[in-house]
Design a protein around this motif. Structure first.
Motif, PDB file in Angstrom:
ATOM      1  N   LEU A  61       1.173  -7.516  -9.747  1.00  0.00           N
ATOM      2  CA  LEU A  61       1.630  -6.920  -8.495  1.00  0.00           C
ATOM      3  C   LEU A  61       3.096  -6.534  -8.672  1.00  0.00           C
ATOM      4  CD1 LEU A  61       1.061  -6.228  -5.514  1.00  0.00           C
ATOM      5  CD2 LEU A  61       1.836  -8.521  -4.922  1.00  0.00           C
ATOM      6  N   PRO A  62       3.379  -5.235  -8.878  1.00  0.00           N
ATOM      7  CA  PRO A  62       4.771  -4.817  -9.098  1.00  0.00           C
ATOM      8  C   PRO A  62       5.570  -4.895  -7.813  1.00  0.00           C
ATOM      9  CG  PRO A  62       3.352  -2.907  -8.963  1.00  0.00           C
ATOM     10  CD  PRO A  62       2.448  -4.110  -8.917  1.00  0.00           C
ATOM     11  N   GLN A  63       6.845  -4.572  -7.907  1.00  0.00           N
ATOM     12  CA  GLN A  63       7.687  -4.600  -6.719  1.00  0.00           C
ATOM     13  C   GLN A  63       7.145  -3.644  -5.672  1.00  0.00           C
ATOM     14  OE1 GLN A  63      11.939  -4.526  -7.140  1.00  0.00           O
ATOM     15  NE2 GLN A  63      11.893  -5.652  -9.069  1.00  0.00           N
ATOM     16  N   TYR A  64       7.264  -4.048  -4.434  1.00  0.00           N
ATOM     17  CA  TYR A  64       6.662  -3.368  -3.282  1.00  0.00           C
ATOM     18  C   TYR A  64       6.968  -1.880  -3.244  1.00  0.00           C
ATOM     19  CZ  TYR A  64       5.550  -2.898   1.763  1.00  0.00           C
ATOM     20  OH  TYR A  64       5.024  -2.547   2.966  1.00  0.00           O
ATOM     21  N   SER A  65       8.182  -1.502  -3.570  1.00  0.00           N
ATOM     22  CA  SER A  65       8.625  -0.117  -3.405  1.00  0.00           C
ATOM     23  C   SER A  65       8.001   0.839  -4.417  1.00  0.00           C
ATOM     24  CB  SER A  65      10.156  -0.044  -3.520  1.00  0.00           C
ATOM     25  OG  SER A  65      10.575  -0.549  -4.774  1.00  0.00           O
ATOM     26  N   SER A  66       7.239   0.321  -5.400  1.00  0.00           N
ATOM     27  CA  SER A  66       6.689   1.188  -6.446  1.00  0.00           C
ATOM     28  C   SER A  66       5.390   1.880  -6.021  1.00  0.00           C
ATOM     29  CB  SER A  66       6.446   0.371  -7.724  1.00  0.00           C
ATOM     30  OG  SER A  66       5.423  -0.574  -7.519  1.00  0.00           O
ATOM     31  N   PHE A  67       4.866   1.562  -4.842  1.00  0.00           N
ATOM     32  CA  PHE A  67       3.599   2.124  -4.380  1.00  0.00           C
ATOM     33  C   PHE A  67       3.872   3.163  -3.297  1.00  0.00           C
ATOM     34  CE2 PHE A  67      -0.365   2.380  -2.059  1.00  0.00           C
ATOM     35  CZ  PHE A  67      -1.345   2.229  -3.036  1.00  0.00           C
ATOM     36  N   ASP A  68       3.203   4.331  -3.388  1.00  0.00           N
ATOM     37  CA  ASP A  68       3.371   5.390  -2.396  1.00  0.00           C
ATOM     38  C   ASP A  68       2.350   5.177  -1.274  1.00  0.00           C
ATOM     39  OD1 ASP A  68       3.784   7.628  -0.903  1.00  0.00           O
ATOM     40  OD2 ASP A  68       3.413   9.073  -2.514  1.00  0.00           O
ATOM     41  N   PHE A  69       2.800   4.639  -0.159  1.00  0.00           N
ATOM     42  CA  PHE A  69       1.895   4.316   0.943  1.00  0.00           C
ATOM     43  C   PHE A  69       1.516   5.550   1.767  1.00  0.00           C
ATOM     44  CE2 PHE A  69       4.041   0.247   0.098  1.00  0.00           C
ATOM     45  CZ  PHE A  69       2.918  -0.525  -0.161  1.00  0.00           C
ATOM     46  N   ARG A  70       2.047   6.708   1.415  1.00  0.00           N
ATOM     47  CA  ARG A  70       1.658   7.945   2.106  1.00  0.00           C
ATOM     48  C   ARG A  70       0.353   8.493   1.557  1.00  0.00           C
ATOM     49  NH1 ARG A  70       7.036  11.139   0.805  1.00  0.00           N
ATOM     50  NH2 ARG A  70       6.428  10.202  -1.192  1.00  0.00           N
ATOM     51  N   PHE A  71      -0.083   7.982   0.418  1.00  0.00           N
ATOM     52  CA  PHE A  71      -1.310   8.471  -0.205  1.00  0.00           C
ATOM     53  C   PHE A  71      -2.508   8.145   0.694  1.00  0.00           C
ATOM     54  CE2 PHE A  71      -4.760   8.504  -3.350  1.00  0.00           C
ATOM     55  CZ  PHE A  71      -4.477   9.707  -3.997  1.00  0.00           C
ATOM     56  N   ARG A  97      -0.821  -7.931   1.007  1.00  0.00           N
ATOM     57  CA  ARG A  97      -2.071  -8.648   0.747  1.00  0.00           C
ATOM     58  C   ARG A  97      -3.130  -7.729   0.147  1.00  0.00           C
ATOM     59  NH1 ARG A  97      -3.695 -11.220   6.113  1.00  0.00           N
ATOM     60  NH2 ARG A  97      -1.976 -10.047   7.030  1.00  0.00           N
ATOM     61  N   VAL A  98      -3.126  -6.454   0.550  1.00  0.00           N
ATOM     62  CA  VAL A  98      -4.052  -5.480  -0.042  1.00  0.00           C
ATOM     63  C   VAL A  98      -3.752  -5.299  -1.528  1.00  0.00           C
ATOM     64  CG1 VAL A  98      -4.762  -3.053  -0.063  1.00  0.00           C
ATOM     65  CG2 VAL A  98      -4.468  -4.253   2.119  1.00  0.00           C
ATOM     66  N   LEU A  99      -2.485  -5.142  -1.864  1.00  0.00           N
ATOM     67  CA  LEU A  99      -2.100  -4.946  -3.263  1.00  0.00           C
ATOM     68  C   LEU A  99      -2.388  -6.198  -4.098  1.00  0.00           C
ATOM     69  CD1 LEU A  99       1.253  -2.968  -2.865  1.00  0.00           C
ATOM     70  CD2 LEU A  99      -1.060  -2.090  -3.235  1.00  0.00           C
ATOM     71  N   MET A 100      -2.245  -7.357  -3.480  1.00  0.00           N
ATOM     72  CA  MET A 100      -2.579  -8.584  -4.189  1.00  0.00           C
ATOM     73  C   MET A 100      -4.081  -8.668  -4.429  1.00  0.00           C
ATOM     74  SD  MET A 100      -1.497 -12.496  -3.296  1.00  0.00           S
ATOM     75  CE  MET A 100       0.095 -11.916  -2.764  1.00  0.00           C
ATOM     76  N   ALA A 101      -4.871  -8.225  -3.444  1.00  0.00           N
ATOM     77  CA  ALA A 101      -6.325  -8.193  -3.613  1.00  0.00           C
ATOM     78  C   ALA A 101      -6.701  -7.282  -4.772  1.00  0.00           C
ATOM     79  CB  ALA A 101      -6.990  -7.725  -2.324  1.00  0.00           C
TER      80      ALA A 101
END
Length: 254
Positions: free
Chosen positions: A82-92, A149-153
């Motif tokens: 699980l990388p740092q939170y800011s590395s995921f684009d939640f607009r996708f 929690r989604v990213l951890m899943a």
């Protein structure tokens, strides 16, 4: 913990970026069902240590050995990351179930459709992370704690033997942090966890063992307080920066 089987043995590794040393002569063993906290100052090498374990940076010297379930050397280890939170684009535009299913994509086409058994796996991991009701929601609609929690899943869906979390409590509120650490205790019964965090108070309360990293590494078994190390490396007494069960005071800048 030393009576458990080792998962990873890191022996005297050094890593540099150009002429800048990031890690020097670092040695560490991660055991099955370990819950290891990695703390240290910004730029001290915490993320580089994670990258070395994942095989993402070359070693100048030393070695990293992985072990299978029989305690034999193996070429690689099943690791959830699980990388740092800011590395995921939640607009996708993607649903929670689709995000978690992506953890099963290794080596498969992006047009791959999970089987019935794999969809059941997704349902089970959503239940474990207490987010079953979010399955059809868009990832962009969720709160920070729900997204984490989604990213951890997603990291757990492949049933890793080691889960690595890089600053998992960043950008989430206090209630979500408490829920996160409670879930991590449940997960630690299923696989080893390596938790990188600047949140020293939470780390000391949550983990079983601590590795302090500032280019070199100091290991503290069974959450043995690392106050002397922290005072020396950070120039700040531990009681001034930690919270929770540790003593703390609020002072002016120092």
């Amino acid at each position: 913990m030393q009576d458990s089987k080792p998962l990873i043995n890191i022996a005297n590794i050094s890593v540099s970026y150009g002429t800048t040393p990031a890690l020097q002569d670092v040695t560490l063993t991660v055991y099955e069902h370990d819950f290891l906290g990695v703390i240290g100052p910004n730029g001290g090498g915490k993320t580089t240590l994670v990258k070395a374990i994942l095989g993402l940076v070359p070693l100048q010297s030393g070695s990293i050995t992985y072990y299978d379930t029989n305690g034999q050397h193996t070429a690689k280890l099943n690791i959830g990351y699980l990388p740092q939170y800011s590395s995921f684009d939640f607009r996708f535009p993607i649903t929670v179930s689709e995000v978690v299913s992506a953890g099963l994509l290794s080596g498969k086409s992006i047009f791959y459709h999970p089987s019935r058994t794999q969809r059941q796996q997704v349902d089970q991991i959503l239940s474990l992370m207490e987010i079953s009701e979010l399955a059809d929601r868009s990832i962009g609609e969720l709160s920070g704690g729900q997204r984490q929690r989604v990213l951890m899943a997603r990291a757990l869906i492949g049933q890793p033997r080691l889960l690595i979390l890089d600053e998992p409590s960043t950008y989430i509120d206090t209630d979500s942090q408490e829920q996160l650490y409670r879930l991590l205790h449940t997960i630690s019964e299923k696989c080893a966890i390596l938790l990188v965090s600047h949140d020293i108070g939470a780390v000391f309360q949550a983990v079983r063992n601590i590795a302090c990293v500032n280019r070199t590494l100091h290991y503290h078994p069974a959450s043995e307080p690392a106050a002397h190390w922290f005072e020396h490396e950070m120039g700040c007494p531990l009681e001034l920066v930690a919270h929770g069960q540790l003593p703390h005071r609020v002072l002016s800048a120092h």
